[in-house]
Design an enzyme around this catalytic site. Structure first.
Site, mmCIF file in Angstrom:
data_model
loop_
_atom_site.group_PDB
_atom_site.id
_atom_site.type_symbol
_atom_site.label_atom_id
_atom_site.label_comp_id
_atom_site.label_asym_id
_atom_site.label_seq_id
_atom_site.Cartn_x
_atom_site.Cartn_y
_atom_site.Cartn_z
ATOM 1 N N ASP A 1 7.868 2.532 1.979
ATOM 2 C CA ASP A 1 6.584 2.838 2.254
ATOM 3 C C ASP A 1 5.724 3.183 1.069
ATOM 4 O OD1 ASP A 1 7.329 5.417 1.910
ATOM 5 O OD2 ASP A 1 5.703 6.307 3.487
ATOM 6 N N GLY A 2 4.550 3.459 0.933
ATOM 7 C CA GLY A 2 3.751 3.701 -0.115
ATOM 8 C C GLY A 2 3.169 2.598 -0.931
ATOM 9 N N GLY B 1 0.729 0.684 0.103
ATOM 10 C CA GLY B 1 -0.843 0.551 0.108
ATOM 11 C C GLY B 1 -1.264 1.461 -1.023
ATOM 12 N N ARG C 1 -4.054 -4.068 -0.335
ATOM 13 C CA ARG C 1 -2.738 -3.533 0.177
ATOM 14 C C ARG C 1 -1.561 -4.660 -0.045
ATOM 15 N NH1 ARG C 1 -2.594 0.845 3.046
ATOM 16 N NH2 ARG C 1 -0.938 0.010 4.335
ATOM 17 N N HIS D 1 2.661 -4.776 -1.078
ATOM 18 C CA HIS D 1 3.578 -5.067 -0.162
ATOM 19 C C HIS D 1 4.610 -5.974 -1.163
ATOM 20 C CE1 HIS D 1 2.413 -2.957 3.313
ATOM 21 N NE2 HIS D 1 1.328 -3.791 3.760
ATOM 22 N N GLU E 1 5.772 1.372 15.405
ATOM 23 C CA GLU E 1 4.673 1.490 15.099
ATOM 24 C C GLU E 1 3.672 0.825 14.383
ATOM 25 O OE1 GLU E 1 7.299 3.462 14.695
ATOM 26 O OE2 GLU E 1 7.266 4.634 16.738
ATOM 27 N N ASN E 2 4.227 -0.170 13.579
ATOM 28 C CA ASN E 2 3.504 -0.918 12.640
ATOM 29 C C ASN E 2 2.624 -1.979 13.196
ATOM 30 O OD1 ASN E 2 5.943 -1.095 9.963
ATOM 31 N ND2 ASN E 2 3.965 0.291 10.279
ATOM 32 N N ARG F 1 -1.232 -1.824 13.032
ATOM 33 C CA ARG F 1 -1.898 -2.286 11.711
ATOM 34 C C ARG F 1 -2.687 -3.532 12.187
ATOM 35 N NH1 ARG F 1 0.867 -0.580 6.710
ATOM 36 N NH2 ARG F 1 1.811 1.403 7.455
ATOM 37 N N ILE G 1 10.954 11.572 8.613
ATOM 38 C CA ILE G 1 11.639 10.575 8.809
ATOM 39 C C ILE G 1 10.922 9.420 9.799
ATOM 40 C CG2 ILE G 1 13.661 11.556 8.494
ATOM 41 C CD1 ILE G 1 14.309 11.612 11.464
ATOM 42 N N SER G 2 9.806 9.745 10.392
ATOM 43 C CA SER G 2 8.931 8.672 11.063
ATOM 44 C C SER G 2 9.860 7.702 12.061
ATOM 45 C CB SER G 2 8.112 7.939 10.057
ATOM 46 O OG SER G 2 7.216 8.618 9.464
#
Ligand code: FPP
Length: 206
Positions: free
Chosen positions: A19-20, A22, A32, A36, A66-67, A70, A199-200
């Site tokens: 991640d990170g 964006g 964004r 990626h 969860e993505n 988006r 840790i999501s």
């Protein structure tokens, strides 16, 4: 950098929450999606470095359940990026004796992505070097649900415990044997590229 690495003390399974992207792009006043794209370049570097160090397993958390929340355009872009990556990099992965495996509920991905990842997995199935797991539509809780359902399925097929279903107990080994990463060493290094310390829903059993 290699000179500074103690080759006797390498992790056996590296897991990375990618991640990170964006935030990386925002700092550079870029969209964004540029973040990626840069993330994929980092993934390529990491895959090559781990393979050269003979790390037995590398797991990349590329797309979580969860993505799906988006924006549609970003999801579509990520799926296209993944397909582009597979198309370009599969020969390199294969040449490096890497075995590609997708973990997660990949059957819920777009058909074109499923076709590409299945082709990639079939193409590299006989490779004996590093195992590269790409987690797609992955959730740690869903992984546990899938493991428990697989255990129950086994019970249904093979009959219940000799003392009946009431005596049947799930134990740790059973769960381990039914995780997506069954047969691999447990991750002993977890990196979250943004630097956050959560840790999501990634490999909750760790
Ligand atoms: C989450 O953080 C990151 C993603 C949803 C995408 C990560 C996926 C890739 C880089 C492509 C995967 C490709 C391969 C080769 C496995 P974020 O980027 O939204 O960043 P933020 O936390 O700064 O918002």
């Amino acid at each position: 950098l290699l000179d500074q690495v103690d080759l006797q003390r390498l992790p056996r399974h590296v897991a990375i929450i990618m991640d990170g992207n964006g935030r990386w792009a925002k700092r550079r006043h870029l969209p964004r999606i540029a973040g990626h794209r840069a993330g994929v370049q980092s993934a390529r570097t990491i895959i090559e470095a781990c393979a050269r160090l003979h790390i037995p397993a590398l797991t990349l958390y590329a797309f979580s359940m969860e993505n799906w929340r988006r924006p549609r355009a970003e999801i579509d872009f990520l799926m296209r990026l993944l397909r582009e990556y597979l198309r370009k990099e599969l020969p390199v992965i294969h040449r490096n004796n890497i075995r590609l495996q997708i973990i997660g509920r990949s059957d819920q991905l777009p058909k074109a992505v499923i076709d590409d990842v299945e082709r990639g997995m079939a193409h590299t199935a006989g490779n004996t070097g590093m195992r590269l797991n790409v987690a797609l539509n992955y959730g740690g809780r869903a992984e546990l649900v899938d493991a428990f359902n697989a255990i129950l399925q086994g019970v249904r097929h093979n009959g219940v415990h000799k003392n009946g279903f009431d005596a049947f107990r799930v134990d740790e080994q059973m769960i381990t044997n039914h995780l997506y990463t069954a047969g691999l060493p447990d991750p002993d290094l977890l990196i979250r590229t943004s630097g956050e310390m959560r840790i999501s829903n990634f490999m909750l059993w760790q």
